[in-house]
Design a protein around this motif. Structure first.
Motif, PDB file in Angstrom:
ATOM      1  N   MET A  68      45.814  48.209  40.688  1.00 46.31           N
ATOM      2  CA  MET A  68      44.406  47.803  40.733  1.00 46.31           C
ATOM      3  C   MET A  68      44.399  46.303  41.016  1.00 46.31           C
ATOM      4  N   ASN A  69      44.315  45.997  42.305  1.00 47.56           N
ATOM      5  CA  ASN A  69      44.452  44.601  42.706  1.00 47.56           C
ATOM      6  C   ASN A  69      43.128  43.846  42.595  1.00 47.56           C
ATOM      7  N   LYS A  70      43.223  42.540  42.650  1.00 46.44           N
ATOM      8  CA  LYS A  70      42.068  41.641  42.491  1.00 46.44           C
ATOM      9  C   LYS A  70      41.436  41.852  41.115  1.00 46.44           C
ATOM     10  N   SER A  71      42.264  42.225  40.163  1.00 48.88           N
ATOM     11  CA  SER A  71      41.723  42.476  38.827  1.00 48.88           C
ATOM     12  C   SER A  71      41.345  41.160  38.147  1.00 48.88           C
ATOM     13  N   ASP A  72      41.680  40.034  38.773  1.00 53.30           N
ATOM     14  CA  ASP A  72      41.182  38.747  38.271  1.00 53.30           C
ATOM     15  C   ASP A  72      39.674  38.638  38.505  1.00 53.30           C
ATOM     16  N   LEU A  73      39.152  39.439  39.443  1.00 50.90           N
ATOM     17  CA  LEU A  73      37.720  39.367  39.756  1.00 50.90           C
ATOM     18  C   LEU A  73      36.923  40.477  39.070  1.00 50.90           C
ATOM     19  N   SER A  74      37.612  41.447  38.507  1.00 52.72           N
ATOM     20  CA  SER A  74      36.903  42.590  37.931  1.00 52.72           C
ATOM     21  C   SER A  74      36.837  42.463  36.408  1.00 52.72           C
ATOM     22  N   GLY A 120      47.220  51.079  51.581  1.00 54.34           N
ATOM     23  CA  GLY A 120      45.882  50.685  51.117  1.00 54.34           C
ATOM     24  C   GLY A 120      44.976  50.393  52.297  1.00 54.34           C
ATOM     25  N   ILE A 121      43.689  50.331  52.034  1.00 51.65           N
ATOM     26  CA  ILE A 121      42.722  50.049  53.100  1.00 51.65           C
ATOM     27  C   ILE A 121      42.812  48.565  53.479  1.00 51.65           C
ATOM     28  N   PRO A 122      42.277  48.181  54.638  1.00 47.46           N
ATOM     29  CA  PRO A 122      42.362  46.781  55.039  1.00 47.46           C
ATOM     30  C   PRO A 122      41.753  45.842  53.991  1.00 47.46           C
ATOM     31  N   ASN A 123      42.378  44.685  53.861  1.00 46.37           N
ATOM     32  CA  ASN A 123      41.843  43.598  53.032  1.00 46.37           C
ATOM     33  C   ASN A 123      42.001  43.805  51.522  1.00 46.37           C
ATOM     34  N   VAL A 124      42.705  44.846  51.137  1.00 42.75           N
ATOM     35  CA  VAL A 124      42.830  45.132  49.703  1.00 42.75           C
ATOM     36  C   VAL A 124      43.924  44.264  49.064  1.00 42.75           C
ATOM     37  N   GLY A 125      44.742  43.611  49.930  1.00 48.09           N
ATOM     38  CA  GLY A 125      45.752  42.686  49.398  1.00 48.09           C
ATOM     39  C   GLY A 125      47.192  43.131  49.619  1.00 48.09           C
ATOM     40  N   LYS A 126      47.415  44.036  50.577  1.00 44.26           N
ATOM     41  CA  LYS A 126      48.763  44.574  50.805  1.00 44.26           C
ATOM     42  C   LYS A 126      49.769  43.482  51.175  1.00 44.26           C
ATOM     43  N   SER A 127      49.400  42.641  52.165  1.00 41.02           N
ATOM     44  CA  SER A 127      50.343  41.605  52.621  1.00 41.02           C
ATOM     45  C   SER A 127      50.576  40.587  51.510  1.00 41.02           C
ATOM     46  N   THR A 128      49.507  40.219  50.835  1.00 42.18           N
ATOM     47  CA  THR A 128      49.635  39.261  49.731  1.00 42.18           C
ATOM     48  C   THR A 128      50.592  39.813  48.692  1.00 42.18           C
ATOM     49  N   PHE A 129      50.438  41.088  48.375  1.00 41.13           N
ATOM     50  CA  PHE A 129      51.312  41.708  47.379  1.00 41.13           C
ATOM     51  C   PHE A 129      52.763  41.715  47.857  1.00 41.13           C
ATOM     52  N   CYS A 137      47.379  46.754  36.563  1.00 38.12           N
ATOM     53  CA  CYS A 137      46.335  45.837  37.037  1.00 38.12           C
ATOM     54  C   CYS A 137      47.006  44.571  37.533  1.00 38.12           C
ATOM     55  N   LEU A 138      46.489  44.014  38.616  1.00 38.82           N
ATOM     56  CA  LEU A 138      47.253  42.986  39.301  1.00 38.82           C
ATOM     57  C   LEU A 138      46.367  41.905  39.912  1.00 38.82           C
ATOM     58  N   ASP A 139      46.913  40.693  39.979  1.00 35.23           N
ATOM     59  CA  ASP A 139      46.405  39.670  40.886  1.00 35.23           C
ATOM     60  C   ASP A 139      47.563  39.414  41.835  1.00 35.23           C
ATOM     61  N   ALA A 140      47.462  39.960  43.029  1.00 33.52           N
ATOM     62  CA  ALA A 140      48.615  39.948  43.950  1.00 33.52           C
ATOM     63  C   ALA A 140      49.025  38.541  44.345  1.00 33.52           C
ATOM     64  N   ARG A 141      48.131  37.570  44.124  1.00 34.17           N
ATOM     65  CA  ARG A 141      48.478  36.199  44.520  1.00 34.17           C
ATOM     66  C   ARG A 141      49.396  35.536  43.503  1.00 34.17           C
ATOM     67  N   SER A 142      49.484  36.158  42.324  1.00 36.03           N
ATOM     68  CA  SER A 142      50.279  35.530  41.282  1.00 36.03           C
ATOM     69  C   SER A 142      51.654  36.195  41.153  1.00 36.03           C
TER      70      SER A 142
HETATM   71  P1  G4P Z   1      45.645  43.326  53.498  1.00 33.93           P
HETATM   72  O1  G4P Z   1      47.063  42.977  53.853  1.00 33.93           O
HETATM   73  O2  G4P Z   1      45.556  44.528  52.619  1.00 33.93           O
HETATM   74  O3  G4P Z   1      44.738  43.456  54.673  1.00 33.93           O
HETATM   75  O4  G4P Z   1      45.046  42.131  52.597  1.00 33.93           O
HETATM   76  P2  G4P Z   1      45.549  40.613  52.449  1.00 33.93           P
HETATM   77  O5  G4P Z   1      46.852  40.566  51.736  1.00 33.93           O
HETATM   78  O6  G4P Z   1      45.453  39.951  53.776  1.00 33.93           O
HETATM   79  O7  G4P Z   1      44.450  40.022  51.456  1.00 33.93           O
HETATM   80  C1  G4P Z   1      43.074  39.936  51.803  1.00 33.93           C
HETATM   81  C2  G4P Z   1      42.422  38.804  51.037  1.00 33.93           C
HETATM   82  O8  G4P Z   1      42.427  39.102  49.635  1.00 33.93           O
HETATM   83  C3  G4P Z   1      43.114  37.451  51.136  1.00 33.93           C
HETATM   84  O9  G4P Z   1      42.102  36.468  51.101  1.00 33.93           O
HETATM   85  C4  G4P Z   1      43.930  37.360  49.874  1.00 33.93           C
HETATM   86  O10 G4P Z   1      44.218  36.026  49.474  1.00 33.93           O
HETATM   87  C5  G4P Z   1      42.984  38.014  48.900  1.00 33.93           C
HETATM   88  N1  G4P Z   1      43.672  38.591  47.745  1.00 33.93           N
HETATM   89  C6  G4P Z   1      44.734  39.413  47.737  1.00 33.93           C
HETATM   90  N2  G4P Z   1      45.066  39.773  46.494  1.00 33.93           N
HETATM   91  C7  G4P Z   1      44.182  39.176  45.665  1.00 33.93           C
HETATM   92  C8  G4P Z   1      43.978  39.198  44.237  1.00 33.93           C
HETATM   93  O11 G4P Z   1      44.670  39.866  43.467  1.00 33.93           O
HETATM   94  N3  G4P Z   1      42.938  38.450  43.767  1.00 33.93           N
HETATM   95  C9  G4P Z   1      42.112  37.751  44.573  1.00 33.93           C
HETATM   96  N4  G4P Z   1      41.117  37.066  44.006  1.00 33.93           N
HETATM   97  N5  G4P Z   1      42.280  37.713  45.912  1.00 33.93           N
HETATM   98  C10 G4P Z   1      43.292  38.415  46.450  1.00 33.93           C
HETATM   99  P3  G4P Z   1      41.558  35.745  52.384  1.00 33.93           P
HETATM  100  O12 G4P Z   1      40.343  35.032  51.985  1.00 33.93           O
HETATM  101  O13 G4P Z   1      41.472  36.720  53.514  1.00 33.93           O
HETATM  102  O14 G4P Z   1      42.691  34.783  52.740  1.00 33.93           O
HETATM  103  P4  G4P Z   1      43.089  33.448  51.976  1.00 33.93           P
HETATM  104  O15 G4P Z   1      41.837  32.665  51.858  1.00 33.93           O
HETATM  105  O16 G4P Z   1      43.652  33.824  50.643  1.00 33.93           O
HETATM  106  O17 G4P Z   1      44.084  32.864  52.886  1.00 33.93           O
END
Ligand code: G4P
Length: 289
Positions: free
Chosen positions: A57-63, A127-136, A84-89
């Motif tokens: 469950m990504n972006k759980s820092d926002l939920s 995962g669907i686009p923008n869900v954080g796959k690459s970040t993870f 539950c995850l914040d993929a950026r961390s």
């Molecule tokens: P994708 O490969 O699934 O398409 O997703 P991607 O990793 O490109 O992530 C999409 C956006 O979500 C990025 O922001 C990324 O920083 C943000 N993100 C990923 N994981 C998390 C998380 O756990 N928490 C939060 N708050 N954000 C997350 P962006 O605005 O597109 O890019 P950038 O501004 O970070 O460079």
């Protein structure tokens, strides 16, 4: 509001995913913790049947933390492992390995009995686009990752990232497509920013957001947009609430009139970036209905 999705190349992506899934032990599926069902495609259950399943469950820092727990319980009762995850961390990655090992315990034991030692579990991220796959993948694999493709026994062209002694990850994630079965899914995806804003009617979207917040998070709008001079009335119709936001945030157009579109864009941006607080839009109860 109508939402459209043109799958286009999705048939090819699906076929590729079917091939990739044959090579792995466990599917790591990322969902957005603010809309855990709307941000997944249930077709993955069919594609990945017989495979072990981990939901991140990504972006759980926002939920909402309480809702994170409710959703975790919801998915667990359905047989998924959940983190539950914040993929950026990078700090949040340890529980992921622990969950993978836990999910694959039987397989690891089986290997051991057969005398196979140190064979890592194979995983792929979907995962669907923008869900954080690459970040993870970047956070999890870090810099130390070694690509181990094109060796005997590995399908030609596949790149594997050896993460640690337990896990090997397919380097390219599988892209799932959202499933717009009902219009709410489109609405939720639009609100979290998964659909290009250029395709959306932001004014209308902001009114929907106001309605959702009034229902599930009363007081949040007043706290953020209330002013000392004027009581903020969340009980008002959504359009009136938007007007109050425009007034209090001085969203004024050139003709010195209130600029509703500016207020709408501001509200949506502040929701997406977490300035309104941690908010989950989709609730497990609804999902059960
Ligand atoms: P994708 O490969 O699934 O398409 O997703 P991607 O990793 O490109 O992530 C999409 C956006 O979500 C990025 O922001 C990324 O920083 C943000 N993100 C990923 N994981 C998390 C998380 O756990 N928490 C939060 N708050 N954000 C997350 P962006 O605005 O597109 O890019 P950038 O501004 O970070 O460079």
């Amino acid at each position: 509001m109508q939402f459209q999705w043109y799958p286009g190349h999705m048939t090819k992506a699906k076929r590729q995913m079917q091939e990739d899934i044959k090579l792995i032990d466990i599917i790591i599926e990322l969902v957005d913790a603010r809309i855990p069902l709307a941000s997944r495609n249930p077709d993955i259950d069919e594609l990945g049947k017989n495979k072990l399943r981990l939901i991140l469950m990504n972006k759980s820092d926002l939920s909402d933390e309480r809702k994170n727990q409710e959703w975790t319980d919801y998915f667990r009762t359905k047989g998924y492992f959940v983190v539950c995850l914040d993929a950026r961390s990078k700090a949040g990655m340890k529980p992921v390995t622990a969950a993978i090992v836990e999910a694959c315990r039987e397989k690891i034991e089986r290997d051991k009995k057969r005398g196979i030692k140190n064979r890592p579990v194979r995983a792929m991220v979907v995962g669907i686009p923008n869900v954080g796959k690459s970040t993870f993948i970047n956070s999890y694999a870090g810099r130390a990752c070694a690509k181990t493709g094109n060796k005997p026994g590995v399908t030609k062209g596949k790149q594997w990232i050896r993460l640690n002694k337990e896990v090997e990850l397919l380097d390219t994630p599988g892209i799932l497509w959202p499933k717009f079965e009902d219009q709410r899914v489109g609405l939720y995806l639009a609100l979290i920013g998964s659909i290009k804003d250029a395709l959306l009617n932001t004014d209308e979207l902001s009114l929907e957001l106001i309605e959702l917040l009034k229902r599930s998070y009363p007081g949040v709008l007043a706290k953020r947009y209330g002013s000392e001079e004027q009581a903020f009335c969340e009980e008002a119709a959504a359009a009136d609430v938007l007007r109050q936001i425009a007034e209090n945030r001085k969203c004024i157009s050139k003709g010195n009139e209130l600029d509703y579109s500016k207020a709408a864009a501001l509200l949506i941006e502040e929701f997406r970036s977490g300035k309104l607080g941690r908010i989950t839009l989709e609730l497990p109860k609804r999902a059960e209905q």
